[in-house]
Design a protein around this motif. Structure first.
Motif, short mmCIF file in Angstrom:
data_model
loop_
_atom_site.label_atom_id
_atom_site.label_comp_id
_atom_site.label_asym_id
_atom_site.label_seq_id
_atom_site.Cartn_x
_atom_site.Cartn_y
_atom_site.Cartn_z
N THR A 106 -20.63 -10.01 -10.66
CA THR A 106 -21.94 -10.62 -10.44
C THR A 106 -22.99 -9.59 -10.02
O THR A 106 -24.18 -9.86 -10.14
N LYS A 107 -22.57 -8.43 -9.56
CA LYS A 107 -23.51 -7.40 -9.11
C LYS A 107 -23.52 -6.18 -10.03
O LYS A 107 -24.02 -5.12 -9.66
N SER A 108 -22.95 -6.33 -11.23
CA SER A 108 -22.94 -5.25 -12.21
C SER A 108 -23.25 -5.83 -13.59
O SER A 108 -23.21 -7.05 -13.78
N ASN A 109 -23.51 -4.97 -14.53
CA ASN A 109 -23.83 -5.38 -15.89
C ASN A 109 -22.56 -5.66 -16.69
O ASN A 109 -22.25 -4.99 -17.67
N THR A 110 -21.78 -6.64 -16.21
CA THR A 110 -20.53 -7.00 -16.88
C THR A 110 -20.24 -8.46 -16.59
O THR A 110 -20.99 -9.13 -15.89
N ASN A 111 -19.15 -8.95 -17.14
CA ASN A 111 -18.71 -10.31 -16.86
C ASN A 111 -17.22 -10.27 -16.50
O ASN A 111 -16.59 -9.22 -16.58
N LEU A 112 -16.68 -11.40 -16.13
CA LEU A 112 -15.29 -11.45 -15.68
C LEU A 112 -14.32 -11.00 -16.77
O LEU A 112 -13.37 -10.27 -16.50
N LEU A 158 -15.86 0.85 -12.12
CA LEU A 158 -16.06 0.06 -13.33
C LEU A 158 -17.47 -0.55 -13.36
O LEU A 158 -18.08 -0.65 -14.42
N GLY A 159 -17.98 -0.94 -12.18
CA GLY A 159 -19.33 -1.48 -12.10
C GLY A 159 -20.39 -0.46 -12.47
O GLY A 159 -21.34 -0.77 -13.19
N VAL A 160 -20.22 0.77 -11.98
CA VAL A 160 -21.16 1.84 -12.33
C VAL A 160 -21.11 2.11 -13.83
O VAL A 160 -22.15 2.26 -14.48
N MET A 161 -19.91 2.16 -14.38
CA MET A 161 -19.80 2.39 -15.83
C MET A 161 -20.46 1.25 -16.60
O MET A 161 -21.18 1.49 -17.57
N ALA A 162 -20.22 0.00 -16.17
CA ALA A 162 -20.82 -1.16 -16.84
C ALA A 162 -22.34 -1.11 -16.77
O ALA A 162 -23.03 -1.43 -17.74
N ASP A 163 -22.87 -0.70 -15.62
CA ASP A 163 -24.32 -0.57 -15.46
C ASP A 163 -24.90 0.45 -16.44
O ASP A 163 -26.10 0.45 -16.71
N ASN A 164 -24.04 1.32 -16.95
CA ASN A 164 -24.45 2.34 -17.91
C ASN A 164 -23.95 2.04 -19.32
O ASN A 164 -23.88 2.93 -20.17
N GLY A 165 -23.55 0.78 -19.56
CA GLY A 165 -23.17 0.33 -20.89
C GLY A 165 -21.74 0.57 -21.31
O GLY A 165 -21.37 0.34 -22.45
N ILE A 166 -20.91 1.04 -20.40
CA ILE A 166 -19.50 1.30 -20.72
C ILE A 166 -18.69 0.17 -20.09
O ILE A 166 -18.57 0.11 -18.86
N LYS A 167 -18.14 -0.71 -20.93
CA LYS A 167 -17.50 -1.92 -20.43
C LYS A 167 -16.14 -2.16 -21.08
O LYS A 167 -15.79 -1.51 -22.05
#
Length: 171
Positions: free
Chosen positions: A9-15, A43-52
């Motif tokens: 919920t606090k990163s650019n990703t989903n469950l 993983l949250g930092v990577m997701a915030d940078n488009g790596i998911k």
């Protein structure tokens, strides 16, 4: 579950994407002594940078593997930078500290972006390099530690997310 819920919920990703990433990285992170907060923050930092998803999980797994047992040119590169990955007892140091130390060394040695990229590729490999670049920067500017601290205070997040999901017409 609270850490995972707060993480997505606090990163650019989903469950689903976070779960997919964890499938790849969690066993290696656990073996390296990393907490779920450390791993989810990365993983949250990577997701915030488009790596998911699997890309983040595979990259994260390689990062832990390369730092827990550096070999060959990776070991030489870490040594040139003055980076230690283990304590006196032989245990891996916290990954957030190691990544921060790499950033400090880059700055101390006034390395240009091309040199930083070369070291990062040598240490982490070509695939993991994508995530490692973002993690090194986030460790250097405090964003990785900030995300980790936020995750340590995640008590009750799952209940809040569940309440929001059912508090609508569809729910």
């Amino acid at each position: 579950s609270d850490v995972m819920a707060k993480g997505f919920t606090k990163s650019n990703t989903n469950l689903t994407e976070l779960g997919e990433a964890m499938k790849y990285v969690a066993p290696v992170a656990r073996a390296a002594g990393a907490s779920i907060e450390d791993t989810t923050a990365m993983l949250g930092v990577m997701a915030d940078n488009g790596i998911k998803g699997s890309m983040a999980g595979t990259g994260g797994s390689a990062i832990f593997s390369r730092l827990s047992a550096p070999v060959g040119k990776a070991n030489e590169a870490l040594s040139e930078l003055g980076i230690t990955t283990r304590d006196k007892k032989g245990n891996m140091l916290p990954v957030v500290k190691i990544l921060g130390d790499i950033d400090k060394s880059f700055k101390k040695n006034k390395l240009g972006t091309a040199q930083q990229a070369e070291y990062t590729k040598t240490i982490f490999g070509e695939e993991a390099m994508k995530g490692a670049i973002n993690l090194i920067e986030a460790a250097g500017n405090g964003k990785l530690q900030e995300k980790r601290s936020m995750l340590q205070n995640s008590q009750g997040t799952t209940a809040k997310v569940a309440k929001v999901q059912v508090d609508n017409l569809e729910g």
